[in-house]
Design an enzyme around this catalytic site. Structure first.
Site, PDB file in Angstrom:
ATOM      1  N   PHE A 161       0.824  -1.216   0.000  1.00 15.88           N
ATOM      2  CA  PHE A 161       0.000   0.000   0.000  1.00 15.88           C
ATOM      3  C   PHE A 161       0.864   1.276   0.000  1.00 15.88           C
ATOM      4  O   PHE A 161       0.802   2.089  -0.932  1.00 15.88           O
ATOM      5  CB  PHE A 161      -0.914  -0.065   1.241  1.00 15.88           C
TER       6      PHE A 161
ATOM      7  N   LYS B 263       8.417  -9.461  -1.792  1.00 15.44           N
ATOM      8  CA  LYS B 263       8.166 -10.907  -1.812  1.00 15.44           C
ATOM      9  C   LYS B 263       6.809 -11.240  -2.428  1.00 15.44           C
ATOM     10  O   LYS B 263       6.512 -12.402  -2.699  1.00 15.44           O
ATOM     11  CB  LYS B 263       8.212 -11.405  -0.352  1.00 15.44           C
TER      12      LYS B 263
ATOM     13  N   ASP C 239      12.726 -12.126  -1.039  1.00 13.59           N
ATOM     14  CA  ASP C 239      12.508 -11.958   0.404  1.00 13.59           C
ATOM     15  C   ASP C 239      13.629 -11.107   1.004  1.00 13.59           C
ATOM     16  O   ASP C 239      14.808 -11.351   0.716  1.00 13.59           O
ATOM     17  CB  ASP C 239      12.528 -13.374   1.025  1.00 13.59           C
TER      18      ASP C 239
ATOM     19  N   PHE D 269      10.257  -0.304   3.384  1.00 16.97           N
ATOM     20  CA  PHE D 269       8.850  -0.408   3.784  1.00 16.97           C
ATOM     21  C   PHE D 269       8.451  -1.843   4.129  1.00 16.97           C
ATOM     22  O   PHE D 269       7.455  -2.045   4.826  1.00 16.97           O
ATOM     23  CB  PHE D 269       7.922  -0.008   2.622  1.00 16.97           C
TER      24      PHE D 269
ATOM     25  N   THR E 143       6.647   3.004  12.762  1.00 14.38           N
ATOM     26  CA  THR E 143       5.237   3.357  12.994  1.00 14.38           C
ATOM     27  C   THR E 143       5.082   3.997  14.374  1.00 14.38           C
ATOM     28  O   THR E 143       5.882   3.719  15.280  1.00 14.38           O
ATOM     29  CB  THR E 143       4.352   2.090  12.911  1.00 14.38           C
ATOM     30  N   ASP E 144       4.040   4.808  14.544  1.00 12.82           N
ATOM     31  CA  ASP E 144       3.786   5.399  15.873  1.00 12.82           C
ATOM     32  C   ASP E 144       3.366   4.340  16.881  1.00 12.82           C
ATOM     33  O   ASP E 144       3.409   4.571  18.086  1.00 12.82           O
ATOM     34  CB  ASP E 144       2.736   6.522  15.789  1.00 12.82           C
ATOM     35  N   GLU E 145       2.961   3.148  16.389  1.00 12.22           N
ATOM     36  CA  GLU E 145       2.501   2.103  17.315  1.00 12.22           C
ATOM     37  C   GLU E 145       3.631   1.611  18.229  1.00 12.22           C
ATOM     38  O   GLU E 145       3.361   0.985  19.250  1.00 12.22           O
ATOM     39  CB  GLU E 145       1.874   0.932  16.537  1.00 12.22           C
TER      40      GLU E 145
ATOM     41  N   TYR F  29       2.752  -7.164  16.477  1.00 13.97           N
ATOM     42  CA  TYR F  29       3.141  -6.320  15.333  1.00 13.97           C
ATOM     43  C   TYR F  29       4.017  -5.153  15.800  1.00 13.97           C
ATOM     44  O   TYR F  29       5.134  -4.965  15.314  1.00 13.97           O
ATOM     45  CB  TYR F  29       1.895  -5.786  14.606  1.00 13.97           C
TER      46      TYR F  29
ATOM     47  N   LYS G 259       7.972  -4.221  15.153  1.00 17.18           N
ATOM     48  CA  LYS G 259       8.400  -2.958  14.526  1.00 17.18           C
ATOM     49  C   LYS G 259       9.340  -2.188  15.468  1.00 17.18           C
ATOM     50  O   LYS G 259      10.310  -1.580  15.016  1.00 17.18           O
ATOM     51  CB  LYS G 259       7.188  -2.087  14.170  1.00 17.18           C
TER      52      LYS G 259
ATOM     53  N   GLY H 190      -5.517  -6.520  23.732  1.00 17.61           N
ATOM     54  CA  GLY H 190      -4.440  -5.529  23.913  1.00 17.61           C
ATOM     55  C   GLY H 190      -4.643  -4.269  23.081  1.00 17.61           C
ATOM     56  O   GLY H 190      -3.675  -3.588  22.747  1.00 17.61           O
ATOM     57  N   HIS H 191      -5.884  -3.963  22.749  1.00 21.04           N
ATOM     58  CA  HIS H 191      -6.181  -2.851  21.823  1.00 21.04           C
ATOM     59  C   HIS H 191      -5.691  -1.508  22.380  1.00 21.04           C
ATOM     60  O   HIS H 191      -6.193  -1.042  23.415  1.00 21.04           O
ATOM     61  CB  HIS H 191      -7.710  -2.794  21.612  1.00 21.04           C
TER      62      HIS H 191
HETATM   63  P1  NAD Z   1       1.421  -3.650   3.310  1.00 17.94           P
HETATM   64  O1  NAD Z   1       1.137  -4.865   4.124  1.00 17.94           O
HETATM   65  O2  NAD Z   1       0.357  -3.081   2.443  1.00 17.94           O
HETATM   66  O3  NAD Z   1       2.691  -3.918   2.379  1.00 17.94           O
HETATM   67  C1  NAD Z   1       3.813  -4.630   2.826  1.00 17.94           C
HETATM   68  C2  NAD Z   1       4.627  -5.040   1.599  1.00 17.94           C
HETATM   69  O4  NAD Z   1       5.809  -5.713   2.050  1.00 17.94           O
HETATM   70  C3  NAD Z   1       3.877  -6.008   0.673  1.00 17.94           C
HETATM   71  O5  NAD Z   1       4.039  -5.615  -0.676  1.00 17.94           O
HETATM   72  C4  NAD Z   1       4.549  -7.343   0.943  1.00 17.94           C
HETATM   73  O6  NAD Z   1       4.539  -8.209  -0.188  1.00 17.94           O
HETATM   74  C5  NAD Z   1       5.967  -6.907   1.287  1.00 17.94           C
HETATM   75  N1  NAD Z   1       6.663  -7.899   2.113  1.00 17.94           N
HETATM   76  C6  NAD Z   1       6.189  -8.510   3.249  1.00 17.94           C
HETATM   77  N2  NAD Z   1       7.104  -9.378   3.701  1.00 17.94           N
HETATM   78  C7  NAD Z   1       8.185  -9.304   2.876  1.00 17.94           C
HETATM   79  C8  NAD Z   1       9.447  -9.946   2.846  1.00 17.94           C
HETATM   80  N3  NAD Z   1       9.792 -10.859   3.763  1.00 17.94           N
HETATM   81  N4  NAD Z   1      10.321  -9.613   1.861  1.00 17.94           N
HETATM   82  C9  NAD Z   1       9.981  -8.703   0.907  1.00 17.94           C
HETATM   83  N5  NAD Z   1       8.784  -8.067   0.886  1.00 17.94           N
HETATM   84  C10 NAD Z   1       7.905  -8.366   1.869  1.00 17.94           C
HETATM   85  O7  NAD Z   1       1.937  -2.579   4.372  1.00 17.94           O
HETATM   86  P2  NAD Z   1       1.812  -0.974   4.350  1.00 17.94           P
HETATM   87  O8  NAD Z   1       0.573  -0.585   5.040  1.00 17.94           O
HETATM   88  O9  NAD Z   1       2.103  -0.486   2.986  1.00 17.94           O
HETATM   89  O10 NAD Z   1       3.024  -0.599   5.313  1.00 17.94           O
HETATM   90  C11 NAD Z   1       4.334  -0.345   4.800  1.00 17.94           C
HETATM   91  C12 NAD Z   1       5.263   0.024   5.942  1.00 17.94           C
HETATM   92  O11 NAD Z   1       4.773   1.191   6.621  1.00 17.94           O
HETATM   93  C13 NAD Z   1       5.370  -1.057   7.016  1.00 17.94           C
HETATM   94  O12 NAD Z   1       6.712  -1.114   7.431  1.00 17.94           O
HETATM   95  C14 NAD Z   1       4.464  -0.559   8.134  1.00 17.94           C
HETATM   96  O13 NAD Z   1       4.902  -1.035   9.382  1.00 17.94           O
HETATM   97  C15 NAD Z   1       4.655   0.938   8.001  1.00 17.94           C
HETATM   98  N6  NAD Z   1       3.533   1.774   8.485  1.00 17.94           N
HETATM   99  C16 NAD Z   1       2.254   1.520   8.066  1.00 17.94           C
HETATM  100  C17 NAD Z   1       1.225   2.359   8.487  1.00 17.94           C
HETATM  101  C18 NAD Z   1      -0.199   2.140   8.009  1.00 17.94           C
HETATM  102  O14 NAD Z   1      -1.118   2.842   8.458  1.00 17.94           O
HETATM  103  N7  NAD Z   1      -0.457   1.218   7.086  1.00 17.94           N
HETATM  104  C19 NAD Z   1       1.483   3.435   9.338  1.00 17.94           C
HETATM  105  C20 NAD Z   1       2.812   3.655   9.752  1.00 17.94           C
HETATM  106  C21 NAD Z   1       3.833   2.827   9.314  1.00 17.94           C
END
Ligand code: NAD
Length: 322
Positions: free
Chosen positions: A11, A38, A61, A81, A125-127, A149, A153, A274-275
């Site tokens: 995303f 991956k 990977d 990411f 992430t802020d989490e 999760y 992180k 744990g919400h």
């Molecule tokens: P997502 O789950 O949509 O995308 C994750 C991507 O990583 C996918 O394309 C997946 O195929 C790839 N991936 C997973 N495991 C892998 C591996 N072992 N090797 C290679 N690729 C791999 O996640 P997102 O929401 O786009 O989040 C992206 C980053 O931003 C993450 O690190 C997440 O922790 C961080 N983040 C997300 C948010 C949010 O609101 N979604 C907020 C803050 C931070």
């Protein structure tokens, strides 16, 4: 400049790559972009279709040290990411989270150090801060993650910091609030609710619905990451946020209104284990140092996102079956 983007088919990563490869980020106009992904259940190759001719996608990977070493040899900078990202899945089983988020990040950092990359942006992430009832976290607040999760992180965030402190690797860390926008996997609350309501279904609301999240448009998150990559100070952490704080009830109310539905479509469900009650980041540092400010107003951004899901049924319908 050659840039490696991990998780670039997900995303947020794909949003960053689409903007970068379309020339929206000045510092990356001439960059060669390599995506390592991956393509797990959350990775969607088609998310990169609009820029497929300008981006190299390597399916693999981040835990594969040999592949990561080969790629790192060819690039100058990294924006990382790739992660397992869904809290509910981490409650059902944490093994993939530890493997990808912790071991995968360490594998990348090791290779980045060996090959002397100039910048390594770790997207956290802020989490990682835990939960806060009042006020907002600054970057120096201790990390007190509550879910598998966020704990995975936090671990990767601290390992990234340690590679800077110990080895001098130019690591930059971002900690962002909840994102929304197009191309978000339909297991996450906004696309899940929007698509369920579109099909006349119900939506599950956790507990009392009073948990608070700061919703930021994915374009603003990626703009913040790009500011950090281009101008942030190595070894520093930058919070990104400043969206709109809403309880889950308030968010649900807006999604119901946008879909022409009422509370009859809402099914209360037992609260997530744990919400975390509330997340809130202080964005004073990135604003003062790098001139960051969110640009997408929530109601407009949400309306655009809903329109995108309306127009892209074949994209999400297929993913909901995964
Ligand atoms: P997502 O789950 O949509 O995308 C994750 C991507 O990583 C996918 O394309 C997946 O195929 C790839 N991936 C997973 N495991 C892998 C591996 N072992 N090797 C290679 N690729 C791999 O996640 P997102 O929401 O786009 O989040 C992206 C980053 O931003 C993450 O690190 C997440 O922790 C961080 N983040 C997300 C948010 C949010 O609101 N979604 C907020 C803050 C931070």
């Amino acid at each position: 400049m050659r840039l490696l983007v991990t998780g670039g088919a997900g995303f947020i990563g794909s949003n960053y790559v689409r903007h970068a490869a379309s020339g929206d980020y000045e510092g990356l106009r001439d960059a060669e972009i390599v995506v390592l992904d991956k393509l797990t259940y959350a990775g969607v190759k088609e998310n990169l279709d609009p820029v497929a001719d300008r981006v190299e996608l390597v399916v693999g990977d981040i835990c594969d040290a040999e592949l990561v070493g080969e790629l790192m040899q060819r690039v100058d900078q990294v924006v990382h990411f790739a992660a397992e990202s869904h809290v509910d899945r981490s409650i059902d089983g944490a093994a993939d989270f530890v493997m990808t988020n912790v071991v995968g990040t360490q594998t990348l950092l090791d290779a980045a150090l060996r090959h002397g990359v100039d910048r390594f942006v770790h997207v956290s992430t802020d989490e990682v801060y835990g939960s806060i009832d009042e006020g907002s976290w600054t970057e120096d607040r201790p990390l007190e993650p509550n879910s598998p999760y966020s704990a995975s992180k936090a671990s990767s965030d601290l390992i990234a910091r340690a590679y800077h402190r110990t080895h001098g690797l130019p690591v930059l860390i971002t900690r962002c609030s909840n994102n929304y926008g197009p191309y978000q996997f339909p297991e996450k609350v906004i696309p899940l609710f929007v698509t369920n309501l579109m099909d006349g279904g119900t939506v599950p609301l956790y507990g009392d619905g009073l948990n608070v999240r700061d919703w930021l448009h994915v374009d603003d998150h990626c703009r913040g990451i790009e500011l950090v990559r281009a101008g942030g100070r190595a070894g520093e952490v930058y919070n990104i946020g400043g969206g709109t704080e809403l309880t889950n009830r308030e968010l649900t109310e807006r999604l119901l209104a946008a879909s022409g539905k009422d509370w009859g479509s809402v099914v209360p469900v037992e609260d997530r284990k744990g919400h975390d009650r509330r997340y809130s980041v202080d964005i004073g540092k990135i604003s003062a140092e790098l001139g960051y400010a969110p640009q997408v107003e929530f109601d407009a951004g949400l309306a655009d996102a809903i329109e995108w899901y309306r127009g892209n049924r074949e994209w999400w319908e297929r993913l909901k079956q995964r």
